[in-house]
Write a protein that holds these residues in place. Structure first.
Motif, PDB file in Angstrom:
ATOM      1  N   ALA A  40      -2.893  10.584   5.040  1.00  0.00           N
ATOM      2  CA  ALA A  40      -2.071   9.488   4.515  1.00  0.00           C
ATOM      3  C   ALA A  40      -2.533   8.129   5.032  1.00  0.00           C
ATOM      4  O   ALA A  40      -2.631   7.171   4.259  1.00  0.00           O
ATOM      5  N   GLU A  41      -2.831   8.044   6.317  1.00  0.00           N
ATOM      6  CA  GLU A  41      -3.225   6.753   6.885  1.00  0.00           C
ATOM      7  C   GLU A  41      -4.540   6.257   6.284  1.00  0.00           C
ATOM      8  O   GLU A  41      -4.710   5.064   6.050  1.00  0.00           O
ATOM      9  N   GLU A  90      -7.230   2.597   2.502  1.00  0.00           N
ATOM     10  CA  GLU A  90      -7.991   2.355   1.277  1.00  0.00           C
ATOM     11  C   GLU A  90      -7.183   1.514   0.299  1.00  0.00           C
ATOM     12  O   GLU A  90      -7.725   0.612  -0.353  1.00  0.00           O
ATOM     13  N   ALA A  91      -5.890   1.790   0.196  1.00  0.00           N
ATOM     14  CA  ALA A  91      -5.032   1.013  -0.707  1.00  0.00           C
ATOM     15  C   ALA A  91      -5.008  -0.451  -0.282  1.00  0.00           C
ATOM     16  O   ALA A  91      -5.089  -1.353  -1.130  1.00  0.00           O
ATOM     17  N   ARG A  92      -4.925  -0.697   1.013  1.00  0.00           N
ATOM     18  CA  ARG A  92      -4.934  -2.092   1.507  1.00  0.00           C
ATOM     19  C   ARG A  92      -6.264  -2.782   1.176  1.00  0.00           C
ATOM     20  O   ARG A  92      -6.291  -3.944   0.814  1.00  0.00           O
ATOM     21  N   GLN A  93      -7.362  -2.040   1.302  1.00  0.00           N
ATOM     22  CA  GLN A  93      -8.665  -2.607   0.950  1.00  0.00           C
ATOM     23  C   GLN A  93      -8.716  -2.941  -0.537  1.00  0.00           C
ATOM     24  O   GLN A  93      -9.216  -3.995  -0.921  1.00  0.00           O
ATOM     25  N   TYR A  94      -8.204  -2.048  -1.359  1.00  0.00           N
ATOM     26  CA  TYR A  94      -8.172  -2.311  -2.794  1.00  0.00           C
ATOM     27  C   TYR A  94      -7.332  -3.555  -3.090  1.00  0.00           C
ATOM     28  O   TYR A  94      -7.704  -4.370  -3.941  1.00  0.00           O
ATOM     29  N   LEU A  95      -6.223  -3.704  -2.392  1.00  0.00           N
ATOM     30  CA  LEU A  95      -5.374  -4.875  -2.608  1.00  0.00           C
ATOM     31  C   LEU A  95      -6.112  -6.155  -2.243  1.00  0.00           C
ATOM     32  O   LEU A  95      -6.021  -7.159  -2.956  1.00  0.00           O
ATOM     33  N   LEU A 122      -1.628   4.856  -3.169  1.00  0.00           N
ATOM     34  CA  LEU A 122      -0.284   4.960  -2.597  1.00  0.00           C
ATOM     35  C   LEU A 122       0.498   6.107  -3.227  1.00  0.00           C
ATOM     36  O   LEU A 122       1.231   6.827  -2.540  1.00  0.00           O
ATOM     37  N   LYS A 123       0.323   6.291  -4.523  1.00  0.00           N
ATOM     38  CA  LYS A 123       0.984   7.424  -5.177  1.00  0.00           C
ATOM     39  C   LYS A 123       0.411   8.751  -4.702  1.00  0.00           C
ATOM     40  O   LYS A 123       1.133   9.742  -4.629  1.00  0.00           O
ATOM     41  N   LEU A 128       4.893  -0.272   1.020  1.00  0.00           N
ATOM     42  CA  LEU A 128       3.764  -1.000   0.459  1.00  0.00           C
ATOM     43  C   LEU A 128       3.753  -0.934  -1.061  1.00  0.00           C
ATOM     44  O   LEU A 128       3.481  -1.937  -1.736  1.00  0.00           O
ATOM     45  N   LEU A 129       4.087   0.216  -1.612  1.00  0.00           N
ATOM     46  CA  LEU A 129       4.157   0.350  -3.065  1.00  0.00           C
ATOM     47  C   LEU A 129       5.249  -0.558  -3.629  1.00  0.00           C
ATOM     48  O   LEU A 129       5.052  -1.198  -4.664  1.00  0.00           O
ATOM     49  N   GLY A 130       6.380  -0.635  -2.948  1.00  0.00           N
ATOM     50  CA  GLY A 130       7.444  -1.547  -3.373  1.00  0.00           C
ATOM     51  C   GLY A 130       6.985  -2.996  -3.365  1.00  0.00           C
ATOM     52  O   GLY A 130       7.278  -3.757  -4.295  1.00  0.00           O
TER      53      GLY A 130
END
Length: 163
Positions: free
Chosen positions: A32-33, A38-43, A55-56, A71-73
């Motif tokens: 998960a971490e 990776e999601a933060r990098q994409y953002l 995130l999903k 973060l998804l919110g």
């Protein structure tokens, strides 16, 4: 009967191959971490859809992952999807996220939906002192949305004094 077995063999091999690929994909997905990182990098790169997918993926593996829901919110809120943002932020609060920290985000999601009375009912100024100006601003915006301009003006004055 031997013909029947000949037809089953390719389908069994295909099923085994599909299962092997699916399991290797699960391992490759990471923990998960790592997925959140990776999601933060994409953002940061502006790749919102890829971040949402990561995130999903976290939530699919662990429906109770508070950080992923938070973060998804936030991402949904930035994208203007107030309904999804409110849903994820409420889930993050239910999972133990600091509600005082999330009230400004939750209030913004409700304001975007035109739920002015709900903002006034749920978002109280008794929250953490550092969040007080943001909460008062949310409440003032809700009052404006309800066409209560005198109270909204007075509350915006309070916000300016505090911040």
């Amino acid at each position: 009967m031997s013909q029947h077995k000949q037809y089953l063999w390719p389908s069994r091999v295909a099923a085994a191959l599909a299962l092997t690929l699916a399991l290797s994909g699960c391992e490759r997905g990471g923990n998960a971490e790592a997925l959140i990182a990776e999601a933060r990098q994409y953002l940061q790169q502006g790749e919102i859809k890829a971040a949402v997918i990561q995130l999903k993926n976290v939530i699919q593996k662990d429906a109770n992952h508070r950080g992923a829901r938070l973060l998804l919110g936030e991402v949904y809120l930035e994208q203007g999807d107030a309904i999804s943002a409110e849903k994820e932020l409420r889930r993050a609060i239910a999972l133990g996220a600091d509600s005082a920290q999330l009230y400004p985000l939750l209030g913004k999601a409700m304001l975007m939906q035109g739920h002015f009375e709900r903002v006034l009912d749920e978002i109280k100024p008794s929250a953490a002192a550092r969040q007080l100006p943001a909460i008062l601003a949310l409440r003032a915006n809700a009052l404006m949305g309800m066409n209560n301009l005198a109270q909204a003006r007075a509350m915006f004055g309070d916000v300016l004094e505090l911040d």
